[in-house]
Structures are given as structure tokens and as C-alpha cells.
Scaffold this active site. Structure first.
Site, PDB file in Angstrom:
ATOM      1  N   ASN A  17       0.851  -1.196   0.000  1.00  0.00           N
ATOM      2  CA  ASN A  17       0.000   0.000   0.000  1.00  0.00           C
ATOM      3  C   ASN A  17       0.885   1.244   0.000  1.00  0.00           C
ATOM      4  O   ASN A  17       1.502   1.573   1.015  1.00  0.00           O
ATOM      5  CB  ASN A  17      -0.889  -0.035   1.256  1.00  0.00           C
ATOM      6  N   GLU A 104      -6.794   4.159   7.924  1.00  0.00           N
ATOM      7  CA  GLU A 104      -6.679   5.588   7.600  1.00  0.00           C
ATOM      8  C   GLU A 104      -7.962   6.103   6.948  1.00  0.00           C
ATOM      9  O   GLU A 104      -8.354   7.249   7.142  1.00  0.00           O
ATOM     10  CB  GLU A 104      -5.445   5.818   6.703  1.00  0.00           C
ATOM     11  N   GLY A 179       2.693   1.995  10.696  1.00  0.00           N
ATOM     12  CA  GLY A 179       3.577   3.155  10.522  1.00  0.00           C
ATOM     13  C   GLY A 179       4.446   3.446  11.725  1.00  0.00           C
ATOM     14  O   GLY A 179       4.934   4.556  11.892  1.00  0.00           O
TER      15      GLY A 179
HETATM   16  C1  PEP Z   1      -0.710  -0.136   6.137  1.00  0.00           C
HETATM   17  O1  PEP Z   1      -0.827   1.049   5.863  1.00  0.00           O
HETATM   18  O2  PEP Z   1      -1.604  -0.939   5.847  1.00  0.00           O
HETATM   19  C2  PEP Z   1       0.486  -0.561   6.824  1.00  0.00           C
HETATM   20  C3  PEP Z   1       0.548  -1.783   7.267  1.00  0.00           C
HETATM   21  O3  PEP Z   1       1.496   0.374   6.948  1.00  0.00           O
HETATM   22  P1  PEP Z   1       2.969   0.127   7.572  1.00  0.00           P
HETATM   23  O4  PEP Z   1       3.491  -1.161   6.977  1.00  0.00           O
HETATM   24  O5  PEP Z   1       3.757   1.303   7.162  1.00  0.00           O
HETATM   25  O6  PEP Z   1       2.787  -0.011   9.048  1.00  0.00           O
END
Ligand code: PEP
Length: 262
Positions: A17, A104, A179
Site C-alpha cells: 500500500n 486511515e 507506521g
Molecule cells: C498499512 O498502511 O496498511 C500498513 C501496514 O502500513 P505500515 O506497513 O507502514 O505499518
């Protein structure tokens, strides 16, 4: 390294993503790098979710490869006066997957459970594979509500289905691990994925639950992908930040693929 979900014969899936990152040129060069790193990797499905304006580029650059393209979001109506929105129906032919219910979208864009159900249904009707994200916040976890939140989000999104369509995959994404640079522990990830599978079994039966693909998402890196994807209840990973680095994302996919994809 055991294959993710290999015991049950489920094919592992890794999603990348990109969120609202990359210029057009950056996106095109990342797609090219991913194609050269990952095209033909065996035993695994890989899908990237670039920003909406670059979807057609990604589709064209990946034509004839084993990599797939997904949209980060879509609207459930086929067409109409919905300024700024893009429908699942319009995306068919450009993408194969669509993310549904990412945290999000839920938190920043106030998407409710009902919206996830509508998009999930529209995605299936448009011939797309929905990747549904569910997961609790840190506060919900602290209050002991993690299972209840997962159950509510999952049952709401799948509400319109008589049976669990095989195209639906679910990502357990604890919001507190997204994140952050530090993923959930394997036992926390297993607990969440197992909760998803239990709820699917209660709603759609044991066979559907045994067939369903359940991913873990939240700060997955090449260093943690192997142990997270080898969970008994897990079938791969939904990756955010690390999916913007071709070598790192390729490393994750190889960790998840049975025997490194070779
Ligand atoms: C996500 O946005 O689905 C996600 C898992 O982000 P990250 O790997 O950056 O934690």
C-alpha cells in the site's frame, strides 16, 4: 521457512500500500523495479496499491507480468454526481484488487462500517478482489475490546454476503502497529489473525474459514516478514512504508513465498 498458510493449501498474498506517496516518475520507476525483482516469483500473489492517478501506468507497465494492481479506495456507486470519487466499476479493467476499510480511511475520512460493506459488495460486483482491513486502536486494545472491534468491523463489512466469496481476503491490521517501525509480535499477530478466522468460521462455516486468506499488516519489514507470514493463521502481509522500497518489498515477498519462491 514454512510457507505461509501452506498446511491448508492457501496461496500466500502480499500487498503493498503506497498510500499518498510518489510522483508519477517515482511511481513508474518503482513499478519497473518491482517487476524486474518479482515477476514470476512462484507460489504467491503480489499486488501493489499505487495512488489513484498512477493506476493506469502501473497496469500498463505490469502487463504480462505476475504482479497485480489494486486501488486504495473506490466508491460503491457505479456512476453519478459524486465529485472527486472513482467507482469500483470504473476501476475494473485497470485494477484487480481494492482495499476496503483501511484504518486511515476509517479514521481520517470517517468511513463507517456500512461504507465498507457497500464498497466490498460493489468491488465483488465489479469483478474485483476486496482486501478488507480490520483492527483495533491502542485505546480499544487497552480497554480489552480488540476482539469485539475486529468482530464488529468484519461482520459489518461482510454483512451482504450469503457465502464468503473466495476473492475476499482480510488483513488484520492493529492500528497501533501501523507506521510505527515496530510490528506486533508474532503471538499478537497470530491472535488477531486467528480471531478473524474464528469469526469467519462462525459466520460462514469451517470450510470457508479454512479457505479464507488472512494477512497481517503493521510495520512489516523484510526482517519480520518470515515469522509473521509463517503464523498458523496467517497467509501473508499487507505492507505500507516498506512497499515504497523495491528491494525491501521484494525481500518481504521472498520471505512469504514458499521456499523463497524458487
Ligand atoms: C498499512 O498502511 O496498511 C500498513 C501496514 O502500513 P505500515 O506497513 O507502514 O505499518
Amino acid at each position: 521457512m514454512p510457507a505461509a498458510g501452506g498446511v491448508q493449501g492457501r496461496r500466500p498474498l502480499v500487498g503493498g500500500n503506497w498510500k499518498m506517496h510518489t510522483t508519477r516518475e517515482e511511481a513508474r520507476s518503482l513499478v519497473r523495479e518491482l517487476r524486474s525483482e518479482l515477476d514470476g516469483l512462484e507460489g504467491i500473489d503480489i499486488v501493489i496499491f499505487p495512488p489513484a492517478p498512477w493506476l493506469a501506468d502501473a497496469h500498463d507497465l505490469l502487463a504480462g507480468s505476475t504482479l497485480r494492481v489494486g486501488a486504495q479506495h473506490a466508491h460503491w456507486e457505479r456512476s453519478g454526481a459524486f465529485t472527486g470519487a472513482v467507482s469500483a466499476h470504473q476501476l475494473a479493467g485497470v485494477v484487480d484488487y481494492v482495499l476496503v476499510g483501511h484504518s486511515e480511511r476509517r479514521q481520517l475520512f470517517h468511513e463507517c462500517d456500512r461504507a465498507t460493506a457497500r464498497l466490498l459488495g460493489a468491488a465483488l460486483a465489479a469483478g474485483l478482489s476486496p482486501l478488507l482491513a480490520v483492527g483495533e486502536t491502542a485505546a480499544e486494545r487497552d480497554r480489552g475490546e480488540a476482539e469485539a472491534v475486529i468482530e464488529r468491523q468484519l461482520l459489518a463489512a461482510l454483512d451482504g454476503l450469503q457465502r464468503l466469496d473466495g476473492r475476499v481476503a482480510v488483513a488484520y491490521e492493529p492500528v497501533w502497529a501501523i507506521g510505527r517501525g515496530e510490528s506486533a509480535t508474532p503471538s499478537q499477530a497470530e491472535e488477531g489473525c486467528a480471531t478473524v478466522r474464528r469469526i469467519v468460521a462462525e459466520r460462514f462455516g469451517a470450510d470457508a474459514a479454512a479457505r479464507a486468506r488472512v494477512l497481517y499488516g503493521g510495520s512489516v519489514s523484510a526482517a519480520t516478514a518470515g515469522e509473521l507470514a509463517a503464523l498458523p493463521s496467517g497467509d501473508g502481509a499487507l505492507v505500507g512504508g516498506a512497499s515504497l522500497r523495491a528491494a525491501e518489498f521484494a525481500g518481504i515477498c521472498r520471505e512469504v513465498a514458499p521456499s523463497g519462491g524458487g
